[in-house]
Design an enzyme around this catalytic site. Structure first.
Site, PDB file in Angstrom:
ATOM      1  N   GLU A 298      -9.492  -5.145   6.334  1.00 10.29           N
ATOM      2  CA  GLU A 298     -10.759  -4.782   7.118  1.00 10.29           C
ATOM      3  C   GLU A 298     -11.859  -5.644   7.108  1.00 10.29           C
ATOM      4  O   GLU A 298     -13.006  -5.446   7.091  1.00 10.29           O
ATOM      5  CB  GLU A 298     -11.125  -3.425   6.433  1.00 10.29           C
ATOM      6  CG  GLU A 298     -11.762  -3.698   4.820  1.00 10.29           C
ATOM      7  CD  GLU A 298     -10.831  -3.471   3.835  1.00 10.29           C
ATOM      8  OE1 GLU A 298      -9.620  -3.802   4.039  1.00 10.29           O
ATOM      9  OE2 GLU A 298     -11.030  -3.027   2.712  1.00 10.29           O
ATOM     10  N   HIS A 322      -6.517   2.882   9.773  1.00 13.91           N
ATOM     11  CA  HIS A 322      -7.015   2.588   8.475  1.00 13.91           C
ATOM     12  C   HIS A 322      -7.949   1.556   8.413  1.00 13.91           C
ATOM     13  O   HIS A 322      -9.082   1.752   7.862  1.00 13.91           O
ATOM     14  CB  HIS A 322      -5.722   1.993   7.759  1.00 13.91           C
ATOM     15  CG  HIS A 322      -6.065   2.011   6.148  1.00 13.91           C
ATOM     16  ND1 HIS A 322      -5.813   2.865   5.137  1.00 13.91           N
ATOM     17  CD2 HIS A 322      -6.420   0.939   5.531  1.00 13.91           C
ATOM     18  CE1 HIS A 322      -6.270   2.308   4.003  1.00 13.91           C
ATOM     19  NE2 HIS A 322      -6.728   1.227   4.146  1.00 13.91           N
ATOM     20  N   GLU A 323      -7.811   0.486   8.911  1.00 15.45           N
ATOM     21  CA  GLU A 323      -8.696  -0.649   8.778  1.00 15.45           C
ATOM     22  C   GLU A 323     -10.023  -0.418   9.603  1.00 15.45           C
ATOM     23  O   GLU A 323     -10.963  -0.798   9.063  1.00 15.45           O
ATOM     24  CB  GLU A 323      -8.035  -1.991   9.378  1.00 15.45           C
ATOM     25  CG  GLU A 323      -6.810  -2.369   8.554  1.00 15.45           C
ATOM     26  CD  GLU A 323      -6.682  -2.430   7.168  1.00 15.45           C
ATOM     27  OE1 GLU A 323      -7.637  -2.194   6.529  1.00 15.45           O
ATOM     28  OE2 GLU A 323      -5.747  -2.207   6.410  1.00 15.45           O
ATOM     29  N   HIS A 326     -12.333   1.833   7.382  1.00 12.09           N
ATOM     30  CA  HIS A 326     -13.128   0.831   6.483  1.00 12.09           C
ATOM     31  C   HIS A 326     -14.376   0.371   6.764  1.00 12.09           C
ATOM     32  O   HIS A 326     -15.159  -0.007   6.180  1.00 12.09           O
ATOM     33  CB  HIS A 326     -12.234  -0.403   5.803  1.00 12.09           C
ATOM     34  CG  HIS A 326     -11.142  -0.076   4.983  1.00 12.09           C
ATOM     35  ND1 HIS A 326     -11.449   0.428   3.733  1.00 12.09           N
ATOM     36  CD2 HIS A 326      -9.794  -0.533   4.806  1.00 12.09           C
ATOM     37  CE1 HIS A 326     -10.423   0.474   2.752  1.00 12.09           C
ATOM     38  NE2 HIS A 326      -9.480  -0.005   3.483  1.00 12.09           N
ATOM     39  N   GLU A 345     -10.146   2.686  -0.986  1.00 10.82           N
ATOM     40  CA  GLU A 345      -9.057   2.920  -0.356  1.00 10.82           C
ATOM     41  C   GLU A 345      -8.598   4.607  -0.295  1.00 10.82           C
ATOM     42  O   GLU A 345      -7.924   4.947   0.683  1.00 10.82           O
ATOM     43  CB  GLU A 345      -7.926   2.464  -0.907  1.00 10.82           C
ATOM     44  CG  GLU A 345      -8.112   0.790  -0.951  1.00 10.82           C
ATOM     45  CD  GLU A 345      -7.881   0.349   0.343  1.00 10.82           C
ATOM     46  OE1 GLU A 345      -7.456   0.886   1.153  1.00 10.82           O
ATOM     47  OE2 GLU A 345      -8.405  -0.969   0.410  1.00 10.82           O
ATOM     48  N   ASP A 403      -5.799  -7.134  -9.112  1.00  7.31           N
ATOM     49  CA  ASP A 403      -4.855  -6.819  -8.295  1.00  7.31           C
ATOM     50  C   ASP A 403      -3.808  -5.955  -8.784  1.00  7.31           C
ATOM     51  O   ASP A 403      -3.326  -5.298  -8.333  1.00  7.31           O
ATOM     52  CB  ASP A 403      -4.292  -8.369  -8.204  1.00  7.31           C
ATOM     53  CG  ASP A 403      -3.564  -8.363  -6.779  1.00  7.31           C
ATOM     54  OD1 ASP A 403      -4.159  -8.023  -5.768  1.00  7.31           O
ATOM     55  OD2 ASP A 403      -2.288  -8.757  -6.961  1.00  7.31           O
ATOM     56  N   TYR A 411      -4.908   4.675  -3.472  1.00  7.25           N
ATOM     57  CA  TYR A 411      -4.887   4.944  -1.903  1.00  7.25           C
ATOM     58  C   TYR A 411      -4.559   6.573  -1.819  1.00  7.25           C
ATOM     59  O   TYR A 411      -5.180   7.455  -1.173  1.00  7.25           O
ATOM     60  CB  TYR A 411      -3.686   4.552  -1.089  1.00  7.25           C
ATOM     61  CG  TYR A 411      -3.968   2.956  -0.998  1.00  7.25           C
ATOM     62  CD1 TYR A 411      -3.861   2.063  -1.838  1.00  7.25           C
ATOM     63  CD2 TYR A 411      -4.334   2.385   0.273  1.00  7.25           C
ATOM     64  CE1 TYR A 411      -3.974   0.677  -1.713  1.00  7.25           C
ATOM     65  CE2 TYR A 411      -4.516   1.040   0.759  1.00  7.25           C
ATOM     66  CZ  TYR A 411      -4.697   0.267  -0.286  1.00  7.25           C
ATOM     67  OH  TYR A 411      -4.700  -1.052  -0.103  1.00  7.25           O
TER      68      TYR A 411
HETATM   69  N1  BES Z   1      -8.015  -3.714   1.970  1.00  7.91           N
HETATM   70  C1  BES Z   1      -6.680  -3.227   1.929  1.00  7.91           C
HETATM   71  C2  BES Z   1      -5.895  -4.618   1.787  1.00  7.91           C
HETATM   72  C3  BES Z   1      -6.077  -4.969   0.276  1.00  7.91           C
HETATM   73  C4  BES Z   1      -6.022  -4.539  -0.816  1.00  7.91           C
HETATM   74  C5  BES Z   1      -6.225  -6.460   0.105  1.00  7.91           C
HETATM   75  C6  BES Z   1      -6.495  -4.936  -1.925  1.00  7.91           C
HETATM   76  C7  BES Z   1      -6.341  -7.210  -1.150  1.00  7.91           C
HETATM   77  C8  BES Z   1      -6.503  -6.265  -2.158  1.00  7.91           C
HETATM   78  C9  BES Z   1      -6.260  -2.716   3.457  1.00  7.91           C
HETATM   79  O1  BES Z   1      -7.371  -1.962   3.829  1.00  7.91           O
HETATM   80  C10 BES Z   1      -5.038  -2.012   3.156  1.00  7.91           C
HETATM   81  O2  BES Z   1      -5.139  -1.135   2.399  1.00  7.91           O
HETATM   82  N2  BES Z   1      -3.860  -2.293   3.887  1.00  7.91           N
HETATM   83  C11 BES Z   1      -2.714  -1.661   3.827  1.00  7.91           C
HETATM   84  C12 BES Z   1      -2.427  -0.923   4.877  1.00  7.91           C
HETATM   85  C13 BES Z   1      -2.850   0.382   4.914  1.00  7.91           C
HETATM   86  C14 BES Z   1      -2.570   1.088   6.230  1.00  7.91           C
HETATM   87  C15 BES Z   1      -2.381   1.204   3.791  1.00  7.91           C
HETATM   88  C16 BES Z   1      -1.661  -2.638   3.488  1.00  7.91           C
HETATM   89  O3  BES Z   1      -1.867  -3.937   3.651  1.00  7.91           O
HETATM   90  O4  BES Z   1      -0.309  -2.479   3.669  1.00  7.91           O
HETATM   91 ZN    ZN Z   2      -7.476   0.019   3.014  1.00  6.06          ZN
END
Ligand code: BES
Ligand code: ZN
Length: 631
Positions: A298, A322-323, A326, A345, A403, A411
């Site tokens: 995002e 989703h993005e 954010h 999230e 991480d 989520y």
């Molecule tokens: N912010 C996240 C991606 C992220 C999370 C990057 C933690 C680094 C550390 C992003 O908004 C996200 O959640 N992406 C998901 C897709 C979403 C539709 C659930 C993904 O990348 O799969």
């Molecule tokens: Zn996200």
């Protein structure tokens, strides 16, 4: 912990606000919040903090290095004499004040994933620090792609990924989500390439540096957490969608991407109707080459996205919702540190569902929600079962890599918590609450404690907090029993087809016409765990699963194929592992392979070839799964 929002607004401020009423809105101020401690940052913001970052960087695609300067604006407490930054794998050259006088600095010992503290002695009165530096070719935030890894095949490409604590590998700053900073950048790129960033473009037409490189300029005048500073450089084209929306991608991808995302203006309208104005100006989407390790990221004004959502039928665009969401939950109101990741999230998944419901209706949104609940069940199992500490919303990651905490729990349990609140207070009240929350805390960090205090103050009537069972949701394990059930009507019809097939009917005779991607996903997930080869052949032949151009359907099918050692699907599996680097797909597939000897052998062979093409984020995860030792 800060309860500053509970304090009444001082009368002097009210006067200022009244006087300013007719004037244009002032830029959001960098609030004087008290900083909640961040276990993943060395910064001591109460002593001295970075308020603005100005980068001047030149990528060297041969050396795989970004080199240049970072100019940091600093505010400090009276008497504070040093500034502490987060850096990791950076080579620091000279550090000076605004007049060019050298400042002494000290680089502390490096710790895994945290990197090093960079402590700079501040000269009296100095409020600007200039750091000459270069990144390492292995900087975790930066992926350098060879031309062969792009669809154009002629120019290299680079992109950054800051979340959670990777920005410190390419920008020397205070890398904590609670320390918001504005930023600007000048990026010097070779002929034929374009630089894009998570900011407003202010490039001067035709501007070149002394070596003939084009200079791209960007500025973000609203204070953002540093994990949202983002850059990509490559052969990047642009195609508008609406007046303030569009798509960046490699030239051969940009038309397909623009067609996939035509609904983006409707999504913004739906989000604004629910949650108040979109405050970031433009909203564009950058579609990256397939090694991008996430579905989406995002980055403000410019969502970064995987090309694996270009299904051709707009069936995976809830990721854009989703993005986009954010832009409120995460980018406006931001988790103060990574223990409160669910505040980013969980809220965003809830908003995503509401936005998709506005666009496509309840039947569709209920399918997304039911798939999400299934992901939550899997997430709880993966975290060690319903009693495991990693199933809490509020985490205690303090000595771990953040991480590790970025699982489906944040989520989907986060979203289920908001659904539970909705079931108790009703839609009108949760909508009004969320809208006020985004206004009240715009451009500020948020903790679980602060959020709960604000809910108690403005949302819950007597008895409701207990009915929701807020404490159990946020600070307890597993899934509290008062979660409202999600029941997708569409999936009931799918279940009937699953039952027919399981009893022995041929796949070709099933009623699957008009099924959406989500119905296919439910179908595949609902099949028995163990399936004989002949029955898998029936599925694959009739439904063409191994040849699916839809990444989510193909992924769900490949999980089944591995579980049942269905070898006819393995060429497709190998192609999939070699052609994209999205961790959400890679991790479960490699994990499933690693469970058996034959699978492990295959995984090692494919990974040896694929590893150099994956992003460091995915490499870190898969190395762990396969216990990979670099030789
Ligand atoms: N912010 C996240 C991606 C992220 C999370 C990057 C933690 C680094 C550390 C992003 O908004 C996200 O959640 N992406 C998901 C897709 C979403 C539709 C659930 C993904 O990348 O799969
Ligand atoms: Zn996200």
């Amino acid at each position: 912990m800060s309860h500053s929002f509970l304090r009444p607004v001082p009368p002097s401020l009210l006067l200022v606000l009244a006087a300013a009423c007719s004037a244009p809105a002032p830029p959001p101020e960098i609030t004087a919040v008290s900083f909640s401690p961040d276990p993943h940052s060395y910064a001591q913001p109460a002593q001295a903090r970075v308020t603005a970052v100005a980068l001047d960087l030149t990528p060297d695609f041969d050396a795989r290095v970004l080199a240049g300067t970072a100019r940091l604006a600093v505010t400090r407490a009276p008497g504070a004499s040093s500034l502490v930054l987060d850096v990791r794998d950076l080579t620091i050259g000279r550090v000076t004040d605004a007049k060019g006088a050298a400042l002494t600095f000290d680089l502390g010992a490096a710790k895994p994933f945290l990197g090093q503290p960079l402590t700079i002695a501040l000269s009296p009165g100095a409020d600007l620090v200039i750091i000459e530096y270069r990144t390492s070719p292995s900087a975790a935030a930066v992926q350098w792609l060879a031309p062969a890894q792009t669809s154009g095949k002629t120019l290299p490409f680079l992109f950054t990924q800051g979340q959670a604590i990777l920005t410190r590998t390419w920008v020397p700053t205070q890398d904590s989500p609670g320390i918001r900073q504005t930023y600007e950048a000048a990026i010097h790129v070779p002929a034929g390439m374009r630089a894009v960033m998570s900011a407003e473009e202010v490039t001067k037409a035709g501007e070149k540096d002394a070596s003939g490189r084009a200079i791209f300029r960007y500025r973000m005048t609203q204070p953002i957490p540093p994990y949202l500073i983002a850059l990509a450089v490559g052969d990047i084209a642009f195609k508008p969608i609406g007046a303030t929306t569009g798509v960046y991608a490699e030239p051969s991808v940009v038309d397909r991407a623009a067609a996939e995302f035509v609904e983006v203006d409707q999504m913004i309208a739906a989000a604004e109707k629910l949650y108040g104005p979109y405050r970031w100006g433009r909203y564009d989407i950058l579609v990256l080459p397939p090694s991008f390790p996430f579905g989406g990221m995002e980055n403000p004004r410019l969502t970064f996205a995987t090309p694996t959502i270009l299904a051709g039928d707009r069936s995976l665009v809830s990721l854009v919702a989703h993005e986009l969401a954010h832009s409120w939950s995460g980018n406006l109101v931001t988790n103060a540190n990574w223990n409160d990741f669910w505040i980013n999230e969980g809220f965003t998944v809830y908003l995503e569902g509401r936005i998709m419901e506005e666009l496509r209706g309840k039947r569709y949104a209920d399918m997304l929600r039911q798939l999400g609940r299934q992901d939550l069940d899997d997430g709880i199992a993966d975290a060690g079962g319903p009693k495991a500490a990693d199933t809490h919303l509020r985490l205690a990651l303090d000595t771990r890599d953040p991480d590790d905490g970025m699982t489906n729990i944040a989520y989907e349990k986060g979203a289920a918590f908001l659904q539970t609140i909705e079931s108790v207070v009703g839609r009108d009240r949760i909508d009004a609450f969320l809208r006020a929350y985004f206004d009240r805390f715009a451009f500020q960090p948020m903790t679980s404690d602060q959020l709960i205090a604000y809910m108690n103050e403005t949302l819950f009537k007597p008895g409701e907090a207990e009915k929701v069972n807020v404490q159990a949701w946020v600070f307890g394990p597993g899934l509290p029993g008062n979660v409202p059930p999600v029941k997708s009507e569409a999936f009931e019809a799918v279940d009937a087809q699953v039952a027919r097939w399981t009893k022995g009917d041929a796949a070709a005779g099933l009623t699957t016409r008009e099924w959406s991607t989500q119905e296919w996903l439910h179908f595949l997930r609902a099949l028995p765990q163990t399936i004989p080869a002949a029955r898998l052949t029936d599925l694959d032949r009739s439904l063409n699963l191994s040849a699916s151009g839809n990444s989510e359907i193909l992924f769900a099918w490949l999980e089944i194929a591995i579980r049942n050692r269905y070898e006819p699907a393995f060429p497709a599996l190998e192609r999939f592992l070699l052609s994209q680097g999205r961790r959400k797909f890679l991790r479960p597939l490699y994990e499933a392979l690693a469970k058996t000897d034959w699978g492990r052998t295959m995984a090692m062979r494919v990974y040896r070839q694929a590893r150099p093409t994956y992003h460091s984020v995915s490499v870190g995860t898969i190395d762990g799964i396969l216990k990979w030792q670099e030789k």
